[in-house]
Write a protein that holds these residues in place. Structure first.
Motif, PDB file in Angstrom:
ATOM      1  N   ILE A 182     -24.128 101.832 -29.401  1.00 59.40           N
ATOM      2  CA  ILE A 182     -22.990 102.141 -28.530  1.00 59.40           C
ATOM      3  C   ILE A 182     -23.275 102.190 -27.253  1.00 59.40           C
ATOM      4  N   LYS A 183     -24.500 102.855 -27.054  1.00 57.00           N
ATOM      5  CA  LYS A 183     -24.856 102.753 -25.484  1.00 57.00           C
ATOM      6  C   LYS A 183     -25.322 101.695 -24.768  1.00 57.00           C
ATOM      7  N   LYS A 184     -25.328 100.475 -25.379  1.00 53.07           N
ATOM      8  CA  LYS A 184     -25.537  99.103 -25.305  1.00 53.07           C
ATOM      9  C   LYS A 184     -24.307  98.425 -24.878  1.00 53.07           C
ATOM     10  N   ILE A 185     -23.307  98.929 -25.202  1.00 50.31           N
ATOM     11  CA  ILE A 185     -21.884  98.328 -25.138  1.00 50.31           C
ATOM     12  C   ILE A 185     -21.476  98.011 -23.435  1.00 50.31           C
ATOM     13  N   PRO A 186     -21.366  97.120 -23.156  1.00 50.50           N
ATOM     14  CA  PRO A 186     -21.249  96.887 -21.727  1.00 50.50           C
ATOM     15  C   PRO A 186     -19.700  97.729 -21.572  1.00 50.50           C
ATOM     16  N   PHE A 187     -19.890  98.173 -20.236  1.00 48.21           N
ATOM     17  CA  PHE A 187     -18.622  99.103 -19.787  1.00 48.21           C
ATOM     18  C   PHE A 187     -18.500 100.527 -20.598  1.00 48.21           C
ATOM     19  N   VAL A 188     -18.675 100.563 -21.767  1.00 48.18           N
ATOM     20  CA  VAL A 188     -18.582 101.650 -22.479  1.00 48.18           C
ATOM     21  C   VAL A 188     -19.898 102.601 -22.063  1.00 48.18           C
ATOM     22  N   ARG A 189     -20.966 102.065 -21.760  1.00 51.22           N
ATOM     23  CA  ARG A 189     -22.271 102.568 -21.493  1.00 51.22           C
ATOM     24  C   ARG A 189     -22.245 103.048 -20.074  1.00 51.22           C
ATOM     25  N   GLY A 190     -21.155 102.476 -19.356  1.00 53.72           N
ATOM     26  CA  GLY A 190     -21.017 103.051 -17.851  1.00 53.72           C
ATOM     27  C   GLY A 190     -20.601 104.494 -18.068  1.00 53.72           C
ATOM     28  N   VAL A 191     -19.318 104.648 -18.842  1.00 50.09           N
ATOM     29  CA  VAL A 191     -18.788 105.963 -18.853  1.00 50.09           C
ATOM     30  C   VAL A 191     -19.634 107.032 -19.546  1.00 50.09           C
ATOM     31  N   ILE A 192     -20.441 106.657 -20.722  1.00 47.22           N
ATOM     32  CA  ILE A 192     -21.574 107.518 -21.181  1.00 47.22           C
ATOM     33  C   ILE A 192     -22.548 108.016 -20.163  1.00 47.22           C
ATOM     34  N   ASN A 193     -23.020 107.051 -19.385  1.00 45.98           N
ATOM     35  CA  ASN A 193     -23.863 107.130 -18.282  1.00 45.98           C
ATOM     36  C   ASN A 193     -23.579 108.165 -17.274  1.00 45.98           C
ATOM     37  N   PHE A 194     -22.373 107.939 -17.086  1.00 47.88           N
ATOM     38  CA  PHE A 194     -21.727 108.791 -15.905  1.00 47.88           C
ATOM     39  C   PHE A 194     -21.467 110.002 -16.407  1.00 47.88           C
ATOM     40  N   ILE A 195     -21.095 110.316 -17.621  1.00 45.80           N
ATOM     41  CA  ILE A 195     -21.245 112.000 -18.021  1.00 45.80           C
ATOM     42  C   ILE A 195     -22.461 112.588 -18.261  1.00 45.80           C
ATOM     43  N   ASP A 196     -23.595 111.772 -18.639  1.00 44.59           N
ATOM     44  CA  ASP A 196     -24.809 112.070 -18.714  1.00 44.59           C
ATOM     45  C   ASP A 196     -25.420 112.494 -17.467  1.00 44.59           C
ATOM     46  N   SER A 197     -25.104 111.579 -16.369  1.00 44.55           N
ATOM     47  CA  SER A 197     -25.455 112.011 -14.955  1.00 44.55           C
ATOM     48  C   SER A 197     -24.923 113.483 -14.476  1.00 44.55           C
ATOM     49  N   LEU A 198     -23.776 113.767 -14.871  1.00 42.87           N
ATOM     50  CA  LEU A 198     -23.082 115.039 -14.683  1.00 42.87           C
ATOM     51  C   LEU A 198     -23.729 116.025 -15.246  1.00 42.87           C
ATOM     52  N   VAL A 199     -24.217 116.037 -16.691  1.00 44.43           N
ATOM     53  CA  VAL A 199     -24.793 117.049 -17.176  1.00 44.43           C
ATOM     54  C   VAL A 199     -26.088 117.127 -16.976  1.00 44.43           C
ATOM     55  N   LEU A 200     -26.819 116.189 -16.989  1.00 44.43           N
ATOM     56  CA  LEU A 200     -28.146 116.282 -16.429  1.00 44.43           C
ATOM     57  C   LEU A 200     -28.486 116.708 -15.009  1.00 44.43           C
ATOM     58  N   GLY A 201     -27.696 116.186 -14.252  1.00 43.83           N
ATOM     59  CA  GLY A 201     -27.720 116.688 -12.782  1.00 43.83           C
ATOM     60  C   GLY A 201     -27.359 118.071 -12.440  1.00 43.83           C
ATOM     61  N   MET A 202     -26.450 118.582 -13.149  1.00 41.07           N
ATOM     62  CA  MET A 202     -26.183 119.815 -13.107  1.00 41.07           C
ATOM     63  C   MET A 202     -27.093 120.832 -13.593  1.00 41.07           C
ATOM     64  N   SER A 203     -27.849 120.485 -14.814  1.00 40.56           N
ATOM     65  CA  SER A 203     -28.907 121.057 -15.368  1.00 40.56           C
ATOM     66  C   SER A 203     -30.161 121.168 -14.497  1.00 40.56           C
ATOM     67  N   THR A 204     -30.478 120.030 -13.922  1.00 39.42           N
ATOM     68  CA  THR A 204     -31.570 120.187 -13.102  1.00 39.42           C
ATOM     69  C   THR A 204     -31.370 120.758 -11.673  1.00 39.42           C
ATOM     70  N   LEU A 205     -30.163 120.754 -11.421  1.00 33.63           N
ATOM     71  CA  LEU A 205     -29.845 121.309  -9.989  1.00 33.63           C
ATOM     72  C   LEU A 205     -30.002 123.032 -10.270  1.00 33.63           C
ATOM     73  N   THR A 206     -29.413 123.719 -11.522  1.00 30.40           N
ATOM     74  CA  THR A 206     -29.517 124.959 -11.937  1.00 30.40           C
ATOM     75  C   THR A 206     -31.029 125.282 -11.896  1.00 30.40           C
ATOM     76  N   PHE A 207     -31.938 124.276 -12.652  1.00 27.59           N
ATOM     77  CA  PHE A 207     -33.067 124.784 -12.578  1.00 27.59           C
ATOM     78  C   PHE A 207     -33.859 125.038 -11.419  1.00 27.59           C
ATOM     79  N   SER A 208     -33.685 124.002 -10.303  1.00 26.39           N
ATOM     80  CA  SER A 208     -34.360 124.234  -9.112  1.00 26.39           C
ATOM     81  C   SER A 208     -33.865 125.167  -8.214  1.00 26.39           C
ATOM     82  N   ALA A 209     -32.651 125.366  -8.478  1.00 27.25           N
ATOM     83  CA  ALA A 209     -32.141 126.754  -7.802  1.00 27.25           C
ATOM     84  C   ALA A 209     -32.463 128.020  -8.189  1.00 27.25           C
ATOM     85  N   SER A 210     -32.990 127.997  -9.312  1.00 26.29           N
ATOM     86  CA  SER A 210     -33.491 129.457  -9.943  1.00 26.29           C
ATOM     87  C   SER A 210     -34.614 129.816  -9.313  1.00 26.29           C
TER      88      SER A 210
END
Length: 302
Positions: free
Chosen positions: A50-78
């Protein structure tokens, strides 16, 4: 320039680098020590097909970026919280809080960058009858709000330092993708702009949104707003594919399309100091064998 496959983001006093399913966050503490945390993140969708399907992978990557980005920001801010405020939280509670934070952030972004320009543009309907012109006015307002927001937050000292670490992140990736040894001197000489940057992604989002909204022609204001919100996944999917192509191609047309996004990065990146570059290098080395990568590049050139 070759494609390395690594990407990242700036965090509070640090840099996160991701390579496939592994990522590392390097943070410079107040005592100047560099702390590196390496973890695995398979994303919200474990199915690789599923993660290789064009356009669908973009939506998945966008959500992943939000989740991982918030997680790493929280870690660094700690690392920079007051001792009396630091508490041991359960993993379940942390995930719940992160989910709420992401949801609120998305709602605020939708309100500021989607709803405000839309309803502000309705004021001009009193004087302008052309729906196309109204949509273009809405688009100009959206771009103006985005640029104004970036300029405003860049005046904050903490955010400016994040932008400097953003520059360090780009410089490290550019350094190895140009076949240079990853050291402070080479990184300093590298560009702080990169075609696969999230800033460029957001620029593509703005442009694709303008194009698609030109085709939304309904009388109901509520329905028009609903349809604008409904196309967000489509916009994210298309924008990701363009960004992905830009990062793997040196085609003249692709490079031309990337220019506005690179220009926007002048607002979201700044020249880092040597200590920041060292943090970026530490993050890269935790998840990526740049020596083997450069060796392969040189062998391919022969």
């Amino acid at each position: 320039m070759a494609y390395s496959g690594i990407g990242g983001q700036a965090v509070m006093e640090g840099v996160m680098m991701k390579n496939q399913d592994h990522y590392a966050v390097a943070v410079r503490k107040t005592n100047h020590e560099i702390v590196v945390e390496k973890k695995e993140y398979k994303g919200i969708c474990p199915n690789k097909t599923i993660k290789k399907i064009p356009f669908v992978r973009g939506v998945i990557n966008f959500i992943d970026s939000l989740v991982l980005g918030m997680s790493t920001l929280t870690f660094s801010a700690s690392f920079f919280e007051e001792e009396e405020e630091q508490k041991v939280k359960s993993e379940k509670k942390e995930k719940a809080e992160m989910g709420i934070t992401i949801a609120i952030s998305v709602l605020i972004a939708v309100a500021v960058f989607m709803m405000i320009p839309f309803y502000a543009s309705l004021f001009f309907q009193r004087f302008i009858k052309s729906e196309t012109v109204i949509i273009l006015i809405e688009s100009v307002l959206r771009i103006a709000i985005f640029i104004g927001y970036v300029l405003l937050i860049s005046r904050m000292e903490d955010i400016h330092r994040v932008f400097m670490y953003h520059g360090a992140e780009h410089k490290c990736i550019n350094c190895i993708e140009h076949g240079l040894e990853l050291n402070v001197e080479n990184v300093k000489k590298s560009s702080k702009e990169h075609k696969r940057c999230g800033t460029s992604f957001l620029f593509f989002v703005l442009i694709i949104t303008i194009i698609l909204t030109l085709f939304i022609r309904v009388d109901s204001r509520i329905l028009r707003m609903v349809l604008r919100l409904a196309i967000i996944p489509v916009v994210a999917g298309i924008s990701y594919e363009i960004l992905r192509l830009a990062g793997r191609s040196e085609n003249i047309i692709i490079n031309l399309l990337s220019k506005p996004g690179l220009w926007m990065q002048r607002l979201t990146t700044a020249e880092p100091d040597e200590e920041m570059i060292e943090v970026g290098i530490a993050s890269v080395e935790a998840v990526f064998d740049w020596k083997e990568y450069i060796k392969t590049l040189k062998e391919d050139e022969r």
